[in-house]
Design an enzyme around this catalytic site. Structure first.
Site, PDB file in Angstrom:
ATOM      1  N   GLU A 248       0.827  -1.213   0.000  1.00 50.30           N
ATOM      2  CA  GLU A 248       0.000   0.000   0.000  1.00 50.30           C
ATOM      3  C   GLU A 248       0.856   1.255   0.000  1.00 50.30           C
ATOM      4  O   GLU A 248       0.545   2.237  -0.670  1.00 50.30           O
ATOM      5  CB  GLU A 248      -0.927   0.000   1.227  1.00 50.30           C
ATOM      6  CG  GLU A 248      -1.926  -1.138   1.284  1.00 50.30           C
ATOM      7  CD  GLU A 248      -3.077  -0.949   0.322  1.00 50.30           C
ATOM      8  OE1 GLU A 248      -3.074   0.048  -0.428  1.00 50.30           O
ATOM      9  OE2 GLU A 248      -3.984  -1.806   0.316  1.00 50.30           O
TER      10      GLU A 248
ATOM     11  N   ASP B   9      -4.112  -9.679  -8.649  1.00 50.45           N
ATOM     12  CA  ASP B   9      -4.359  -8.738  -9.724  1.00 50.45           C
ATOM     13  C   ASP B   9      -3.194  -7.906 -10.238  1.00 50.45           C
ATOM     14  O   ASP B   9      -2.823  -7.973 -11.400  1.00 50.45           O
ATOM     15  CB  ASP B   9      -5.493  -7.815  -9.282  1.00 50.45           C
ATOM     16  CG  ASP B   9      -5.240  -7.244  -7.891  1.00 50.45           C
ATOM     17  OD1 ASP B   9      -5.007  -8.015  -6.950  1.00 50.45           O
ATOM     18  OD2 ASP B   9      -5.264  -6.017  -7.743  1.00 50.45           O
TER      19      ASP B   9
ATOM     20  N   GLU C 267     -19.742  -5.874  -4.948  1.00 47.78           N
ATOM     21  CA  GLU C 267     -18.342  -6.233  -4.717  1.00 47.78           C
ATOM     22  C   GLU C 267     -18.026  -7.627  -5.263  1.00 47.78           C
ATOM     23  O   GLU C 267     -17.045  -7.818  -5.966  1.00 47.78           O
ATOM     24  CB  GLU C 267     -18.043  -6.156  -3.216  1.00 47.78           C
ATOM     25  CG  GLU C 267     -16.619  -6.482  -2.820  1.00 47.78           C
ATOM     26  CD  GLU C 267     -15.633  -5.373  -3.103  1.00 47.78           C
ATOM     27  OE1 GLU C 267     -14.450  -5.532  -2.762  1.00 47.78           O
ATOM     28  OE2 GLU C 267     -16.023  -4.353  -3.697  1.00 47.78           O
TER      29      GLU C 267
ATOM     30  N   GLU D 247     -12.300   0.159 -10.554  1.00 50.19           N
ATOM     31  CA  GLU D 247     -11.840  -0.769 -11.591  1.00 50.19           C
ATOM     32  C   GLU D 247     -12.699  -0.782 -12.851  1.00 50.19           C
ATOM     33  O   GLU D 247     -12.178  -0.917 -13.968  1.00 50.19           O
ATOM     34  CB  GLU D 247     -11.723  -2.184 -11.020  1.00 50.19           C
ATOM     35  CG  GLU D 247     -10.601  -2.355 -10.019  1.00 50.19           C
ATOM     36  CD  GLU D 247     -11.003  -1.901  -8.625  1.00 50.19           C
ATOM     37  OE1 GLU D 247     -10.123  -1.806  -7.757  1.00 50.19           O
ATOM     38  OE2 GLU D 247     -12.206  -1.643  -8.399  1.00 50.19           O
TER      39      GLU D 247
END
Length: 609
Positions: free
Chosen positions: A191, A327, A445, A511
């Site tokens: 992060e 991802d 989600e 996304e």
């Protein structure tokens, strides 16, 4: 993660109050480091050095830079040099725009900017220098080191939207953030890399402000210490207090794929702009290990979601996905190839191999009432049984995996593979469909669908769909009458095509619009502009609070306004609204032929011939 968030895998809990209080006042053994003894805002650290020993800015070295290296590198991988290749053009040549189309586009762009400005002003007023604004209560949250994640994530958005005075104020503020203190015991290296290092580098690439390069180097020096292990594999959930004391570190045995494999863009760009090869060397060692083991997994071409960084074995787990936990590793393969102008062909080769396998195993066509030809990316379990690999598809869609459409479209253009572009287009269409099919116009989600037996044609069978939906709920259609079956499905608020919605939240994710933006820049499809506008209106109207915008608990409700979770992660301003703004911008604003976006939507300059 309950489903873990891409680019923000593991927003973990703050330390307990007593531990926090203790750490706040305790001095560490190494050069005066403290965990939270100084408030962010008092600058005590500086930029790093060039290899020749000259400081980037002439300010003193950071304490991370002066920390003794436990496992020094004796020979660095050299930074890519030479004349960049002329890679295939990505963006479509857009023709002349009519006055009516331009007027409508600019009105939509201004609407997006108004939403951003409203959120930014509320953050500035109520949560300045904190990681997040609580958009319902007006409080502040610190989940990402307490270094002002929203502030840093928004820097390049401010620049892109032409908000120069706000940008200058923000740069002056971030210049005073100290990355030698933190409000957390452990640092999520992933992060910190994508939000802070990526944020500073992109804002520097756009503005040329040297203060931002100083901060990028400062963050880079801190993150580099997380790679100081015997095998130079990083500690992704990193106890920086122990590192600051000079305690020897060892990489962990169970590490999420995305968290260890998402450094190549930021670290390579930092080495390119500073001339210091150590960051490129650090990320390259990790990627070379991935390259070596890519053909040796149960699903050759892909890597499992969990890997062993301590033993450097990346092929033992059984779950394979392009979605959560994996991802951005895949996303960075074609983007790193583009970033360095094709000078590292290994990234092209790894991308080709990975997508060849994913297209064959992970992508499926769902059965839909309108029989639209779309694709969804699911999870595959690959196990050895009697010496043979047996695969099983889990047809779970995720909002998070919507990034894959843009990745395949972009990657396909870069390597001139039209199959990739076509699959990327169908994946993006699938996410647009999921938005339109949901009651509020916002996709959930996570959700399940019924895979078609054939990707060429798939006739809608309502009885088969109801049977699949009831089986997901632990029932059989043979045990209840048709009225009860319909009532059960209605109770679960399942639009036709969905067989289950286990996680009905919307957390302001980017996304879907990310892939819509990329696909629009590649194809020029006008319908994508209409889809983007419908998505924005649905999101803004349902998530708007008195102050800003909030994540939602359940997007399947229709009887009342969905309840809000009082959360606005920094990616709302750093990614989601940025992509909405760019899809309604002139195509030369952050051209995909000049920039690549990191997984937090921070645009980094590509090497060009």
């Amino acid at each position: 993660m309950p489903v873990l968030s891409r680019r923000r895998i593991g927003a973990y809990l703050l330390a307990g109050l007593l531990v926090f209080f203790f750490l706040s006042f305790r001095s560490l053994d190494t050069d005066g480091f403290t965990s939270a003894g100084r408030r962010p805002g008092v600058a005590t650290s500086a930029a790093g050095d060039h290899p020749d020993g000259e400081h980037v800015t002439g300010r003193p070295q950071s304490r991370w830079k002066r920390l003794k290296t436990q496992y020094p590198v004796t020979s660095f991988r050299p930074i890519p040099t030479g004349t960049p290749l002329t890679l295939p053009k990505v963006q479509k040549d857009f023709g002349t725009e009519s006055d009516a189309d331009r007027k409508e586009r600019l009105l939509r762009q201004h609407r997006v900017k108004d939403t951003f400005t409203r959120c930014w002003n509320s953050y500035r007023e109520k949560a300045w220098m904190s990681d997040e604004l609580a958009p319902v209560s007006g409080g502040r949250k610190d989940f990402f080191g307490g270094w002002g994640a929203t502030l840093v994530d928004s820097l390049d958005t401010l620049w892109i939207m032409g908000m120069r005075s706000e940008f200058n104020e923000a740069v002056a503020a971030v210049a005073n953030i100290s990355f030698e203190t933190s409000k957390e015991k452990d640092v999520n290296v992933f992060e910190t890399n994508i939000r802070y290092l990526g944020g500073f580098l992109a804002a520097y690439d756009l503005s040329g402000d040297e203060r931002l390069l100083e901060k990028a180097v400062e963050v880079g020096e801190m993150l580099y210490v997380a790679f100081d292990t015997p095998n130079r594999m990083p500690i992704t959930r990193w106890n920086w207090n122990d590192a600051a004391r000079g305690k020897a570190q060892v990489a962990h045995e169970n590490v999420l794929l995305a968290e260890i494999g998402t450094f190549s863009l930021e670290f390579t760009r930092l080495s390119l702009v500073t001339g210091d090869p150590k960051w490129f060397d650090a990320s390259q060692r990790v990627m070379e290990a991935f390259q070596t083991q890519q053909p040796k997994t149960h699903l050759p071409g892909l890597w499992p979601v969990l890997v062993n960084a301590k033993k450097m074995t990346f092929n033992e787990h059984t779950d394979y996905t392009l979605g959560a936990m994996a991802d951005s590793l895949y996303e960075y393969l074609p983007k790193t190839y583009a970033l360095v102008g094709g000078l590292l062909p290994m990234y092209r080769e790894m991308y080709q191999s990975a997508m060849s396998t994913a297209i064959r195993h992970n992508l499926f066509r769902p059965m839909l009432p309108d029989q639209e030809d779309i694709l969804v990316s699911g999870l595959v379990t690959a196990r050895l049984e009697d010496g043979q690999v047996v695969t099983k598809l889990k047809p779970e869609g995720q909002h998070l995996v919507c990034f894959a459409g843009g990745m395949l479209a972009l990657g396909g253009k870069l390597i001139e593979n039209q199959t990739h572009v076509d699959r990327g287009e169908k994946l993006t269409n699938g996410c647009v469909w999921a938005y339109k099919a949901s009651p509020l116009g916002i996709m959930p989600e996570t959700f399940f669908m019924l895979p078609c037996e054939s990707t060429r044609q798939c006739k809608w069978d309502e009885q088969l769909w109801m049977q699949a939906a009831l089986e997901k709920a632990g029932m059989s259609i043979n045990d209840i009458n048709p009225e009860e079956a319909a009532a059960q499905i209605a109770h679960r608020r399942l639009p036709k095509g969905f067989t289950a919605i286990p996680d009905a939240r919307y957390i302001l994710r980017p996304e879907a619009i990310e892939s819509v933006f990329i696909l629009y820049r590649i194809t020029g499809r006008v319908d994508l502009l209409e889809s983007a506008w419908a998505m924005f209106r649905a999101i803004d109207s349902n998530t708007r609070t008195e102050l800003a915008n909030s994540a939602l608990h359940d997007i399947t409700v229709t009887e009342e306004k969905p309840s809000m979770s009082d959360s606005m992660e920094s990616f709302w301003l750093g990614e989601t609204l940025k992509y909405f703004y760019l899809v309604f911008s002139e195509p030369d604003l952050i051209s995909l032929d000049e920039y690549v976006f990191n997984t937090e939507a921070h645009p980094l300059k590509r090497l060009l011939p």
